[in-house]
Design a protein around this motif. Sequence first.
Motif, mmCIF file in Angstrom:
data_model
loop_
_atom_site.group_PDB
_atom_site.id
_atom_site.type_symbol
_atom_site.label_atom_id
_atom_site.label_comp_id
_atom_site.label_asym_id
_atom_site.label_seq_id
_atom_site.Cartn_x
_atom_site.Cartn_y
_atom_site.Cartn_z
ATOM 1 N N SER A 26 -0.830 7.769 18.108
ATOM 2 C CA SER A 26 -1.426 7.942 19.440
ATOM 3 C C SER A 26 -2.538 6.927 19.706
ATOM 4 O O SER A 26 -3.299 7.088 20.653
ATOM 5 C CB SER A 26 -1.943 9.369 19.597
ATOM 6 N N THR A 27 -2.672 5.916 18.854
ATOM 7 C CA THR A 27 -3.620 4.791 18.991
ATOM 8 C C THR A 27 -5.081 5.175 18.763
ATOM 9 O O THR A 27 -5.986 4.399 19.035
ATOM 10 C CB THR A 27 -3.502 4.043 20.353
ATOM 11 N N VAL A 28 -5.328 6.386 18.286
ATOM 12 C CA VAL A 28 -6.715 6.828 18.056
ATOM 13 C C VAL A 28 -7.278 6.199 16.778
ATOM 14 O O VAL A 28 -8.464 5.869 16.702
ATOM 15 C CB VAL A 28 -6.778 8.375 17.969
ATOM 16 N N LEU A 29 -6.428 6.054 15.767
ATOM 17 C CA LEU A 29 -6.815 5.419 14.497
ATOM 18 C C LEU A 29 -5.979 4.160 14.320
ATOM 19 O O LEU A 29 -4.837 4.110 14.776
ATOM 20 C CB LEU A 29 -6.456 6.340 13.327
ATOM 21 N N ARG A 49 -3.683 -0.096 24.924
ATOM 22 C CA ARG A 49 -4.004 0.283 26.309
ATOM 23 C C ARG A 49 -2.759 0.594 27.136
ATOM 24 O O ARG A 49 -2.732 1.567 27.895
ATOM 25 C CB ARG A 49 -4.732 -0.866 26.997
ATOM 26 N N ARG A 50 -1.765 -0.276 27.000
ATOM 27 C CA ARG A 50 -0.515 -0.070 27.751
ATOM 28 C C ARG A 50 0.220 1.165 27.279
ATOM 29 O O ARG A 50 0.904 1.851 28.024
ATOM 30 C CB ARG A 50 0.405 -1.287 27.550
ATOM 31 N N ILE A 68 2.026 8.244 25.958
ATOM 32 C CA ILE A 68 2.029 9.182 24.828
ATOM 33 C C ILE A 68 1.235 10.429 25.201
ATOM 34 O O ILE A 68 0.110 10.337 25.694
ATOM 35 C CB ILE A 68 1.383 8.531 23.577
ATOM 36 N N GLY A 69 1.822 11.588 24.965
ATOM 37 C CA GLY A 69 1.119 12.854 25.177
ATOM 38 C C GLY A 69 0.811 13.465 23.824
ATOM 39 O O GLY A 69 1.632 13.397 22.919
ATOM 40 N N VAL A 70 -0.385 14.034 23.687
ATOM 41 C CA VAL A 70 -0.777 14.621 22.401
ATOM 42 C C VAL A 70 -1.159 16.081 22.623
ATOM 43 O O VAL A 70 -1.942 16.393 23.515
ATOM 44 C CB VAL A 70 -1.984 13.869 21.787
ATOM 45 N N VAL A 71 -0.596 16.956 21.811
ATOM 46 C CA VAL A 71 -0.936 18.374 21.891
ATOM 47 C C VAL A 71 -1.302 18.869 20.500
ATOM 48 O O VAL A 71 -0.489 18.790 19.576
ATOM 49 C CB VAL A 71 0.258 19.205 22.434
ATOM 50 N N ALA A 96 5.219 0.434 15.671
ATOM 51 C CA ALA A 96 5.604 0.151 17.055
ATOM 52 C C ALA A 96 6.069 1.451 17.696
ATOM 53 O O ALA A 96 6.862 2.196 17.119
ATOM 54 C CB ALA A 96 6.724 -0.884 17.086
ATOM 55 N N VAL A 97 5.522 1.732 18.874
ATOM 56 C CA VAL A 97 5.933 2.913 19.637
ATOM 57 C C VAL A 97 6.495 2.404 20.953
ATOM 58 O O VAL A 97 5.825 1.605 21.645
ATOM 59 C CB VAL A 97 4.738 3.865 19.862
ATOM 60 N N LEU A 98 7.692 2.810 21.297
ATOM 61 C CA LEU A 98 8.356 2.372 22.528
ATOM 62 C C LEU A 98 8.358 0.844 22.621
ATOM 63 O O LEU A 98 8.114 0.263 23.682
ATOM 64 C CB LEU A 98 7.668 2.997 23.754
#
Length: 326
Positions: free
Chosen positions: A69-72, A91-92, A97-100, A80-82
């Motif tokens: 989720s790009t936090v770390l 940033r893009r 991405i949704g995080v729950v 690579a995500v998508l």
Amino acid sequence: MSEDDGTARRAVVVRGLGRTYTRRRRLLRGAATEVVALDGVDLEIAEGELHGLLGPNGAGKTTFCKILSTVLTPSTGSVAVLGMDVVREARRLRPLIGVVMGGERGLYYRLTGREFLMYWSALYGVADAVARRRAADLLDRLRLAERADDRIETYSRGMKQRLHLARGLVTDPRLLLLDEPTAGLDPIGAKTFREMISELRRDRTILLTTHDMAEAEQLCDRVTLIGGGKVIATETPATLGAALTRHERVDAHGVGDALLAELTGVAGVLAAERRPDGWVRVETGADGVSAAVLRLLLDAGVTRVRTSLPDLEEAYAHLLGPRADA
Ligand SMILES: Nc1ncnc2c1ncn2[C@@H]1O[C@H](COP(=O)(O)OP(=O)(O)OP(=O)(O)O)[C@@H](O)[C@H]1O
């Protein structure tokens, strides 16, 4: 089909991912120790797949989700995500991405459910009209519509968790990360939540972390077992179970101590023990052993017997070995 087509169909591509934390101890004048949370993880998740990440406490699941989720940022390797790099193109990527997370953190109790979703939509720059329509749709699909205009502080735990899920969906993300989303829910709340995940999975990729084997078995297309920061196996839940089909259980009632000792000595019997309910459980680990155990039981006049195969939970404990208790 070209190589590029193949790449486009993978929502997540993880190569040699490592992540180390530096932990400082106050008592030792700030002496630092390195904690390896992820150690050379390789993983691919197809677009549209519901992938389970299973592992005991401290296995590295949350660290993995935070990196996706790009936090770390990773210490080593690439993610690579998508089709986008999680560091260079963070940033893009973020709005996609949704995080729950499980639990009750991150809800604003004085807002109503609808206000909360509108607030999050605004934070992510979702246009007002789109946000309004989407919030109404999500509240409806997550069975919160009737209480949408009540304050969150009046919601049950299950409702709060469903609102978390709705919040994770306000940007209509293509990848949804669910980090132990049913933690702390009662069995009925967890069941309702799982039904909703099944309904919401269309048109998106989902990574679900969980300790709950039954949950993974019920929901996931494939499951990755992780232990000590390493991938132990990535399989369909059925294949994972099948990997252990040579392990069988024979349960028998009316077994005396002498017979129990005899069963323990049969070649290929891994364990035989009496359980609190009086039944004896025999674990076998090779082809044909269960048949030998059954013959021995029948010869001794024991007729109350049943056999069964291990479920994912047992597969998990078996594959992780001692690490399952770490
Ligand atoms: N901020 C941090 N500083 C130091 N060590 C950390 C930090 N965050 C996690 N760790 C360590 O990294 C390892 C992996 O932790 P992580 O939270 O990713 O595991 P997990 O599988 O999500 O566990 P759980 O199921 O308990 O949530 C653990 O040894 C943990 O103690």
